[in-house]
Design an enzyme around this catalytic site. Structure first.
Site, PDB file in Angstrom:
ATOM      1  N   LYS A  56      33.284  40.867  29.513  1.00 33.13           N
ATOM      2  CA  LYS A  56      33.677  42.203  29.060  1.00 33.13           C
ATOM      3  C   LYS A  56      34.829  42.165  28.042  1.00 33.13           C
ATOM      4  O   LYS A  56      34.777  42.832  27.026  1.00 33.13           O
ATOM      5  CB  LYS A  56      34.108  43.089  30.240  1.00 33.13           C
ATOM      6  CG  LYS A  56      33.003  43.370  31.237  1.00 33.13           C
ATOM      7  CD  LYS A  56      33.434  44.433  32.252  1.00 33.13           C
ATOM      8  CE  LYS A  56      34.627  44.058  33.099  1.00 33.13           C
ATOM      9  NZ  LYS A  56      34.411  42.898  34.008  1.00 33.13           N
ATOM     10  N   ARG A  61      36.297  51.418  38.260  1.00 35.82           N
ATOM     11  CA  ARG A  61      35.848  50.382  39.183  1.00 35.82           C
ATOM     12  C   ARG A  61      35.496  50.952  40.552  1.00 35.82           C
ATOM     13  O   ARG A  61      35.088  50.191  41.439  1.00 35.82           O
ATOM     14  CB  ARG A  61      36.950  49.339  39.356  1.00 35.82           C
ATOM     15  CG  ARG A  61      36.703  48.051  38.547  1.00 35.82           C
ATOM     16  CD  ARG A  61      37.945  47.206  38.715  1.00 35.82           C
ATOM     17  NE  ARG A  61      37.775  45.810  38.561  1.00 35.82           N
ATOM     18  CZ  ARG A  61      38.228  45.122  37.499  1.00 35.82           C
ATOM     19  NH1 ARG A  61      38.754  45.753  36.479  1.00 35.82           N
ATOM     20  NH2 ARG A  61      38.119  43.813  37.460  1.00 35.82           N
ATOM     21  N   ARG A  67      37.835  29.520  32.325  1.00 35.36           N
ATOM     22  CA  ARG A  67      38.828  30.380  31.663  1.00 35.36           C
ATOM     23  C   ARG A  67      40.215  30.125  32.252  1.00 35.36           C
ATOM     24  O   ARG A  67      41.223  30.165  31.547  1.00 35.36           O
ATOM     25  CB  ARG A  67      38.418  31.851  31.861  1.00 35.36           C
ATOM     26  CG  ARG A  67      39.369  32.854  31.243  1.00 35.36           C
ATOM     27  CD  ARG A  67      38.813  34.267  31.320  1.00 35.36           C
ATOM     28  NE  ARG A  67      38.933  34.855  32.651  1.00 35.36           N
ATOM     29  CZ  ARG A  67      38.416  36.025  33.018  1.00 35.36           C
ATOM     30  NH1 ARG A  67      37.737  36.744  32.143  1.00 35.36           N
ATOM     31  NH2 ARG A  67      38.574  36.499  34.238  1.00 35.36           N
ATOM     32  N   ARG A  79      46.054  32.945  34.263  1.00 39.59           N
ATOM     33  CA  ARG A  79      45.903  33.962  35.310  1.00 39.59           C
ATOM     34  C   ARG A  79      45.747  33.287  36.660  1.00 39.59           C
ATOM     35  O   ARG A  79      44.785  32.540  36.870  1.00 39.59           O
ATOM     36  CB  ARG A  79      44.675  34.832  35.024  1.00 39.59           C
ATOM     37  CG  ARG A  79      44.872  35.807  33.905  1.00 39.59           C
ATOM     38  CD  ARG A  79      43.587  36.583  33.623  1.00 39.59           C
ATOM     39  NE  ARG A  79      43.007  37.238  34.793  1.00 39.59           N
ATOM     40  CZ  ARG A  79      42.011  38.098  34.728  1.00 39.59           C
ATOM     41  NH1 ARG A  79      41.494  38.437  33.554  1.00 39.59           N
ATOM     42  NH2 ARG A  79      41.533  38.658  35.817  1.00 39.59           N
ATOM     43  N   ARG A  96      36.744  38.552  44.425  1.00 45.30           N
ATOM     44  CA  ARG A  96      36.639  39.555  43.346  1.00 45.30           C
ATOM     45  C   ARG A  96      35.175  39.952  43.116  1.00 45.30           C
ATOM     46  O   ARG A  96      34.869  41.118  42.869  1.00 45.30           O
ATOM     47  CB  ARG A  96      37.254  39.002  42.049  1.00 45.30           C
ATOM     48  CG  ARG A  96      38.783  38.971  42.088  1.00 45.30           C
ATOM     49  CD  ARG A  96      39.381  38.012  41.069  1.00 45.30           C
ATOM     50  NE  ARG A  96      39.147  38.414  39.693  1.00 45.30           N
ATOM     51  CZ  ARG A  96      39.282  37.592  38.643  1.00 45.30           C
ATOM     52  NH1 ARG A  96      39.628  36.330  38.819  1.00 45.30           N
ATOM     53  NH2 ARG A  96      39.077  38.038  37.433  1.00 45.30           N
TER      54      ARG A  96
END
Ligand code: AMP
Length: 192
Positions: free
Chosen positions: A14, A89, A128, A134, A146
């Site tokens: 996204k 969300r 990533r 992160r 998640r």
């Protein structure tokens, strides 16, 4: 003014695609995840509260998230449209967004959902995590949490807009350019 939601599970691409689309269609890109990370980096009260949830792979409560989004949008002027990335969300967030848009006689025009299988998502996020810095990208258990939260609480938002004929699935497997082309094809239909 275009009101567009880029939807899909964590790690579905996204953020990457939203940045490219925002540039091509001159849309203002709002990522609630980025907003939370910026608050966290600045150690604001909101940021520190959000971090408690983000580090566990849970959603930040609706009240906090909706408040932050409203605050962001109301401080913007002169934009030609919005691309929402990572918001809404939950159904209450979708309803709050609809109400907010209604106040200025607007509504969501389109929701495109990037479809990527779970194992591919885990692989992408761990990859990533090597560079994103992160903490929620580095722990497979948190990543799977998640994804579960997405399935349990977020995926129903697709139906909310499908009832209005606004939701579409997009194949999220392929090169960045291939996926971008698929998204542009759909956006071009509403930008005509
Ligand atoms: P993202 O960058 O979109 O993957 O978001 C990172 C984390 O920020 C999520 O796992 C949530 O903890 C939090 N977050 C981002 N957007 C929202 C939202 N719309 N509602 C609740 N929590 C959110």
């Amino acid at each position: 003014m275009i009101q567009f939601i880029l939807f899909g599970p964590p790690g579905s691409g996204k953020g990457t695609q939203a940045a490219k689309l925002a540039e091509k269609y001159d849309l203002y890109h709002i990522s609630t995840g980025d907003l939370f990370r910026s608050e966290t980096a600045n150690k604001t009260t909101l940021g520190l509260k959000a971090l408690e949830y983000m580090s566990q792979g849970q959603l930040v409560p609706d009240e906090i998230t909706i408040g932050m989004l409203k605050n962001k949008i109301s401080n913007l002027s002169e934009v030609s449209g919005f691309i929402y990335d990572g918001f809404p969300r939950t159904n209450p967030q979708a309803e709050a967004l609809d109400c907010l848009l209604q106040e200025s006689n607007q509504a969501i025009d389109l929701l495109l959902s990037l479809e990527v299988p779970e194992d591919e998502i885990v692989k992408r996020i761990l990859n990533r995590g090597k560079t994103s810095g992160r903490p929620d990208d580095n722990d497979e258990a948190i990543i799977r949490k998640r994804i579960q939260v997405y399935l349990d609480e977020t995926s129903i938002v697709f139906e909310h807009y499908a009832k209005l004929g606004k939701s579409r699935h997009i194949n999220g497997i392929g090169t960045i350019e291939e996926i971008f082309e698929r998204l542009c094809f759909e956006l071009d239909q509403i930008c005509k």
